[in-house]
Write an enzyme that holds these catalytic residues in place. Structure first.
Site, short mmCIF file in Angstrom:
data_model
loop_
_atom_site.label_atom_id
_atom_site.label_comp_id
_atom_site.label_asym_id
_atom_site.label_seq_id
_atom_site.Cartn_x
_atom_site.Cartn_y
_atom_site.Cartn_z
N LYS A 117 0.88 -1.19 0.00
CA LYS A 117 0.00 0.00 0.00
C LYS A 117 0.91 1.23 0.00
O LYS A 117 1.43 1.64 1.04
CB LYS A 117 -0.88 -0.03 1.25
CG LYS A 117 -2.24 0.62 1.10
CD LYS A 117 -2.23 2.09 0.80
CE LYS A 117 -1.97 2.94 2.03
NZ LYS A 117 -1.77 4.37 1.69
N GLU A 174 9.76 1.40 10.82
CA GLU A 174 10.77 2.46 10.67
C GLU A 174 10.01 3.78 10.75
O GLU A 174 9.23 4.10 9.84
CB GLU A 174 11.51 2.32 9.34
CG GLU A 174 12.29 1.01 9.24
CD GLU A 174 13.04 0.82 7.93
OE1 GLU A 174 13.76 -0.18 7.82
OE2 GLU A 174 12.92 1.67 7.03
N CYS A 223 13.65 10.85 6.78
CA CYS A 223 13.53 10.56 8.21
C CYS A 223 14.86 10.78 8.92
O CYS A 223 14.89 11.03 10.12
CB CYS A 223 13.06 9.14 8.40
SG CYS A 223 14.20 7.96 7.65
N GLU A 265 9.24 16.39 15.65
CA GLU A 265 9.67 16.24 14.26
C GLU A 265 8.87 17.20 13.37
O GLU A 265 7.65 17.24 13.43
CB GLU A 265 9.42 14.80 13.79
CG GLU A 265 9.88 14.56 12.36
CD GLU A 265 9.48 13.18 11.81
OE1 GLU A 265 8.31 12.79 11.91
OE2 GLU A 265 10.37 12.50 11.27
P1 NAD Z 1 2.29 8.42 7.45
O1 NAD Z 1 2.52 7.63 8.67
O2 NAD Z 1 1.26 9.49 7.47
O3 NAD Z 1 1.87 7.49 6.22
C1 NAD Z 1 2.66 6.39 5.84
C2 NAD Z 1 1.78 5.34 5.19
O4 NAD Z 1 0.88 4.81 6.15
C3 NAD Z 1 0.92 5.87 4.04
O5 NAD Z 1 0.89 4.90 3.02
C4 NAD Z 1 -0.45 6.00 4.70
O6 NAD Z 1 -1.53 5.93 3.80
C5 NAD Z 1 -0.44 4.82 5.64
N1 NAD Z 1 -1.35 4.91 6.78
C6 NAD Z 1 -1.71 6.03 7.47
N2 NAD Z 1 -2.55 5.68 8.48
C7 NAD Z 1 -2.71 4.33 8.43
C8 NAD Z 1 -3.45 3.38 9.19
N3 NAD Z 1 -4.19 3.75 10.25
N4 NAD Z 1 -3.38 2.09 8.85
C9 NAD Z 1 -2.62 1.68 7.81
N5 NAD Z 1 -1.92 2.54 7.03
C10 NAD Z 1 -1.94 3.85 7.35
O7 NAD Z 1 3.72 8.98 7.05
P2 NAD Z 1 4.08 9.98 5.88
O8 NAD Z 1 3.55 11.33 6.24
O9 NAD Z 1 3.67 9.35 4.60
O10 NAD Z 1 5.69 10.00 5.94
C11 NAD Z 1 6.44 10.85 6.74
C12 NAD Z 1 6.81 10.18 8.05
O11 NAD Z 1 7.49 8.97 7.79
C13 NAD Z 1 7.77 11.00 8.89
O12 NAD Z 1 7.39 10.90 10.23
C14 NAD Z 1 9.12 10.31 8.69
O13 NAD Z 1 10.05 10.51 9.71
C15 NAD Z 1 8.68 8.90 8.58
N6 NAD Z 1 9.69 8.10 7.86
C16 NAD Z 1 10.49 7.25 8.59
C17 NAD Z 1 11.48 6.50 7.94
C18 NAD Z 1 12.41 5.56 8.68
O14 NAD Z 1 13.12 4.80 8.03
N7 NAD Z 1 12.46 5.59 9.99
C19 NAD Z 1 11.62 6.61 6.57
C20 NAD Z 1 10.79 7.48 5.88
C21 NAD Z 1 9.80 8.22 6.54
O1 6OD Z 2 18.39 3.90 3.20
C1 6OD Z 2 17.49 3.18 3.66
O2 6OD Z 2 17.53 1.95 3.56
C2 6OD Z 2 16.33 3.79 4.33
N1 6OD Z 2 15.43 2.94 4.85
C3 6OD Z 2 16.23 5.13 4.38
C4 6OD Z 2 15.17 5.81 5.01
C5 6OD Z 2 15.05 7.13 4.85
C6 6OD Z 2 13.98 7.85 5.45
O3 6OD Z 2 13.35 8.74 4.94
#
Ligand code: NAD
Ligand code: 6OD
Length: 484
Positions: A176, A252, A286, A388
């Site tokens: 998804k 993550e 992230c 954040e």
């Molecule tokens: P988000 O959590 O809003 O959405 C991520 C995904 O989850 C989307 O596909 C969304 O449709 C889905 N989703 C939302 N609510 C849901 C639910 N209740 N059940 C199932 N699916 C659901 O995140 P975003 O705004 O798309 O991305 C930004 C965030 O992601 C930031 O907080 C960032 O730090 C984090 N992020 C973390 C990493 C990491 O590796 N730690 C990497 C990239 C992004």
């Molecule tokens: O480099 C990666 O494997 C990874 N998971 C990066 C995540 C970045 C976050 O936005």
């Protein structure tokens, strides 16, 4: 108008409703996305379940790895299409998508194909109570149907980072993608099909989170595990959804990452490394740094250098090769980031540069651009230093001792990444070992070796992926004990 479809059982499938896919660079609608309802999510999960026991199951590890190498080749054969789709969906500069997102997607498939071929199994020779012996060995089996839910910031990179090891371990997946960035997940289906991966092994359902495809997938009783990248709060919601069926999860999540800069650092290299860690992808990674701790003797000079760096970044069309920063992902995300710019001012920050919205006097004014922004002067307790923001923004604080810097960097509920900048490597090692995070970089940032553990502590995640850690999450171990 272009349509972006679901992909189920090897077929591109239209749902009953559509939602618009918006180009964040100018607000235009670039495609209509077909939304998967509960019925289509059920179909996707059923097709993934059926495929588990179909031809995919019967392939040897070597044959499975060969298919994954072919997916990498097929991604490269469609390189320009993937770049164009990623740029249109995210607004990221074409140069960034070409050097980071799409090459990493191919690399993800190659690395996990290599790894599964050489994965070792554990074995122990065991003494039995009667003085004889037994041999124990653990075999890897797939988890089953894996639900993969990913965000919008690095859509293809993060999707393939999870799909490649899941498939390498013999699972089937239902993906998804984010509602903001649906394009490359459906394009990947074409590469998967061309690589002769059987129908049902890779499925895509488009839609939103709550009460939509995301929630239908995580609650589904026939999904065996969920791997998720996104916000910490969404992780908590998914955890509630999977609790009744006790699915294993790999999360993550968000970060509020710190950089610690010592006075003995290589000044020019550090400024450019730290600035990249703040502004890359318009701060929407992230791993991006939002908190900078600078040793006092170089504080003023460092603030000035970061200001200069921010002011020379070129904001512009993602399609121009010389653009450094594209827009934020959406109008609502820009409102969120701007609300933090205001909060920082209300909390008493001194604005060093930025703080608003740029003007172009062309169609980019309809896009979701924002100025790269630098603040100083906030107490460590300020919300804008604690929460954040996920935009091109940082706050700099001076420090006087190593212990003080470590304490401030660790004073967060998150724990994803940290970077340390010093020419004293002994100190680099020492401080790195004090960091409460999953990943510490010394004199670099976002330098990746895909065999290493990747993940966060606290609100930044649960579990580790990367290398053997991904293989461990995406497989079940069955220990076989043979009395000899
Ligand atoms: P988000 O959590 O809003 O959405 C991520 C995904 O989850 C989307 O596909 C969304 O449709 C889905 N989703 C939302 N609510 C849901 C639910 N209740 N059940 C199932 N699916 C659901 O995140 P975003 O705004 O798309 O991305 C930004 C965030 O992601 C930031 O907080 C960032 O730090 C984090 N992020 C973390 C990493 C990491 O590796 N730690 C990497 C990239 C992004
Ligand atoms: O480099 C990666 O494997 C990874 N998971 C990066 C995540 C970045 C976050 O936005």
């Amino acid at each position: 108008m272009k349509s972006i479809l679901n992909y189920i059982d090897g077929q591109f499938v239209r749902g009953k409703r559509e939602f618009p896919d918006i180009n964040p660079a100018d607000g235009s609608v670039i495609a209509e996305v077909s939304e998967a309802d509960q019925f289509l999510v059920d179909e996707a999960v059923n097709s993934a379940r059926k495929a588990l026991r179909g031809p995919w199951w019967r392939l040897s590890v070597r044959e499975r790895a060969q298919r994954l190498y072919r997916v990498a080749d097929e991604i490269e054969a469609r390189f320009d299409c993937f770049v164009a789709a990623e740029v249109a969906d995210t607004g990221k500069p074409i140069a960034l998508a070409s050097r980071l997102d799409v090459p990493r997607a191919a690399a993800n498939f190659r690395v996990f194909a290599d790894l599964i071929k050489s994965a070792a199994i554990e074995s122990f020779q065991t003494e039995t109570p009667d003085g004889k012996s037994a041999l124990n060995y653990a075999i890897r089996k797939p988890l089953g149907v894996v639900g993969v839910i990913v965000p919008w910031n690095l859509p293809l990179l993060l999707l393939t980072w999870k799909v490649a090891p899941a498939l390498a371990c013999g699972n089937t997946v239902v993906v998804k993608p984010s509602e903001e960035t649906p394009g490359t997940a459906t394009l990947l289906a074409e590469a998967i099909k061309a690589a002769d991966i059987p129908g049902g092994v890779y499925n895509v359902v488009h839609g939103f989170g709550p009460s939509s495809a995301g929630e239908f997938l995580t609650r589904h009783p026939d999904v065996n595990a969920v791997t998720f990248t996104g916000e910490s709060q969404t992780g908590a919601n998914i955890m509630r959804a999977v609790a009744p069926t006790l699915k294993p999860v790999s999360f993550e999540l968000g970060g509020k990452n710190a950089a610690i800069v010592f006075a003995d650092c290589d000044f020019e290299e550090t400024v450019s490394g730290v600035a990249e860690s703040v502004f890359l992808n318009t701060g929407q990674v992230c791993l991006c740094t939002e908190r900078l701790y600078i040793e006092r003797p170089i504080f003023d000079r460092f603030v000035e250098a970061v200001k200069q760096n921010a002011e020379t970044l070129k904001l512009g069309s993602p399609l121009e090769r010389t653009t450094d920063l594209g827009p934020l992902i959406s109008q609502s995300h820009r409102e969120k980031v701007l609300s933090y710019y205001k909060l920082a001012r209300d909390e008493g920050a001194t604005l060093v540069t930025g703080g608003g919205v740029p003007r172009f006097d062309n169609p980019l004014d309809q896009g979701f651009y924002i100025q790269p922004t630098v603040y100083v002067g906030l107490p460590e307790t300020a919300r804008s230093v604690k929460e954040e923001i996920f935009g091109p923004v940082c706050h700099l604080t001076p420090f006087d001792s190593e212990d003080e810097a470590i304490a401030m960097a660790n004073d967060t509920k998150y724990g994803l990444a940290a970077s340390i900048w010093t020419s004293n490597l002994k100190r680099g090692h020492r401080v790195a070992q004090e960091m409460n995070v999953g990943i510490t970089w010394v004199n670099c940032w976002f330098l990746r070796d895909l065999r290493t553990p990747f993940g966060g502590v606290g609100l930044s995640g649960i579990g580790r992926e990367g290398g053997k850690h991904s293989l461990d999450f995406y497989s079940e171990l069955n220990n076989v004990c043979i009395r000899l």
